[in-house]
Design an enzyme around this catalytic site. Structure first.
Site, PDB file in Angstrom:
ATOM      1  N   ASP A   1      -9.936  -1.792   1.599  1.00 43.75           N
ATOM      2  CA  ASP A   1      -9.251  -2.576   2.456  1.00 43.75           C
ATOM      3  C   ASP A   1     -11.023  -3.502   1.865  1.00 43.75           C
ATOM      4  O   ASP A   1     -11.403  -4.426   2.636  1.00 43.75           O
ATOM      5  CB  ASP A   1      -9.409  -3.489   3.715  1.00 43.75           C
TER       6      ASP A   1
ATOM      7  N   HIS B   1       1.171  -1.445   0.054  1.00 50.01           N
ATOM      8  CA  HIS B   1       0.095  -0.106  -0.285  1.00 50.01           C
ATOM      9  C   HIS B   1       0.968   1.266   0.079  1.00 50.01           C
ATOM     10  O   HIS B   1       1.472   1.418   0.822  1.00 50.01           O
ATOM     11  CB  HIS B   1      -0.972  -0.044   1.117  1.00 50.01           C
TER      12      HIS B   1
END
Length: 405
Positions: free
Chosen positions: A330, A297
């Site tokens: 997510d 990320h």
């Protein structure tokens, strides 16, 4: 965690330490994975049932390890059911554009077909990760995969929420085994479980080690490691929300790597102790360091964040601006959260529809086209020292048969 200046001697040591953590404990995990694979290969469901009793403290008969999804199970509260609906809708909408298309060029066709059977590994340790189930099953459904089976821990497999989401996604089988044994069962098959053509979904280091060992027995999505987040921030960024993002990703485990690279000494001083903080002299330096780390990320909290994002080459998922926290990725942003880690974003991509298809090429040349191009093929075969290849192309004009293309 320590703080660094980007040009300090400690930076190289830090990067080597990060790379080292990516490999640590692998030998032990591979040993355990090898034992699980050998056990499943030799004894199937009986071995898996013994592993469940050993690690989960639950006695299950070998012929009960595979269970059928319960019809009509409720996925928790109305709020949770609505969250699941929105997540599926947004993830499906994002992934629809990824479906590869076949094409034809004259007598040569590129054909795309879905995989027949896919196994989804759903982690089930401290929580039941229905988000991972959705992220894996939705693109598989879009690809047209007709059979999907879930493997997860017995505790997760007992939850109504998992059964409800499985039913919504058209999944009818749950194999109640976590860890390396669950991966081995998916790849090799057992008395009760037909083997999967491909296995997708993240897990702990034992799951990862089993995937590494089973490449070739089944398709594997990626070799994933602990969660990673790098934040690039300048003086315009809000320290509180960046700190919250770093702590959110560290929540996945003590081995998570969370780093803030900032041009602001003020911001650096406000980062949580759990994070590694690096002070850079410019955004250019921050971008270069992030590309070297190649994180899972990357959050960009700078002026004109999309322009900075365009300069990044090595990252699995990029989040731009204060209202795009990695945590929303997510769950409900739409893109997939099954992402390459451990620096593999240099050459790997997020899970997508393209992971659930196989491609093949069909050649159906007519006599005229064959006669036109065969001399070039024979010349290349002669150069490579393969006379029988050359003869295979030479014999056809001399053949006497009733076959017609």
């Amino acid at each position: 965690m320590p703080a660094f200046e980007i040009d300090s001697p400690g930076i190289e040591e830090l990067l080597r330490a990060i790379e080292g953590r990516r490999r640590e404990n692998l030998a032990d995990a591979l040993r355990i994975a090898d034992e699980a694979i050998a056990g499943v290969r030799a004894r199937g469901d009986r071995f898996v049932a013994e592993q469940i009793a050993r690690f989960d403290g639950l006695t299950i008969a070998p012929d009960e390890v595979l269970s059928v999804v319960r019809s009509g199970a409720r996925s928790g509260s109305p709020a949770l059911r609505e969250a699941v609906r929105v997540a599926i809708e947004r993830i499906e909408s994002f992934h629809l554009g990824q479906l590869p298309r076949g094409y034809r060029r004259g007598a040569v066709t590129h054909r795309v077909r879905p995989l027949r059977r896919v196994g989804i590994y759903v982690p089930g340790g401290r929580a039941i990760y229905i988000s991972t189930l959705i992220m894996c099953a939705v693109p598989a459904r879009i690809a047209g995969v007709p059979e999907i089976v879930v493997a997860t821990t017995p505790a997760a497999a007992a939850r109504d929420e998992l059964h409800a989401v499985c039913e919504t996604l058209g999944i009818t089988e749950i194999y109640r085994a976590g860890g390396a044994a669950g991966i081995a069962a998916l790849a090799l098959g057992t008395e009760s479980l037909r083997r999967a053509d491909k296995i997708v979904g993240p897990g702990n280091r034992f799951v990862t080690a089993a995937k590494m060992r089973l490449i070739g027995e089944a398709g594997i999505d990626m070799i994933a490691g602990p969660t990673e987040l790098v934040v690039i921030a300048d003086d315009t960024a809000d320290a509180e929300s960046i700190g919250a993002d770093l702590l959110a990703q560290s929540e996945h485990g003590d081995d998570s790597t969370v780093i803030c690279i900032t041009t602001s000494p003020r911001l650096a001083a406000q980062m949580p102790g759990r994070a590694i903080t690096i002070t850079a002299r410019s955004i250019d330096e921050a971008v270069a360091l992030a590309d070297r780390i190649a994180p899972e990320h990357l959050s960009i909290r700078t002026q004109d964040a999309p322009a900075v994002a365009d300069r990044i080459e090595n990252c699995a998922a990029i989040f731009c601006g204060p209202y795009s926290p990695p945590a929303i990725g997510d769950y409900v942003a739409g893109p997939n959260h099954v992402l390459p880690t451990a620096g593999t974003a240099r050459f790997s991509s997020p899970l997508g529809v393209y992971d659930f298809v196989k491609r093949s090429n069909v050649v159906a040349l007519a006599e005229e086209e064959f006669a036109e191009i065969a001399p070039y093929g024979r010349e290349l075969a002669r150069f490579e020292g393969l006379p029988r290849h050359c003869e295979s192309m030479a014999v056809r004009p001399r053949a006497r048969s009733g076959e017609r293309s």
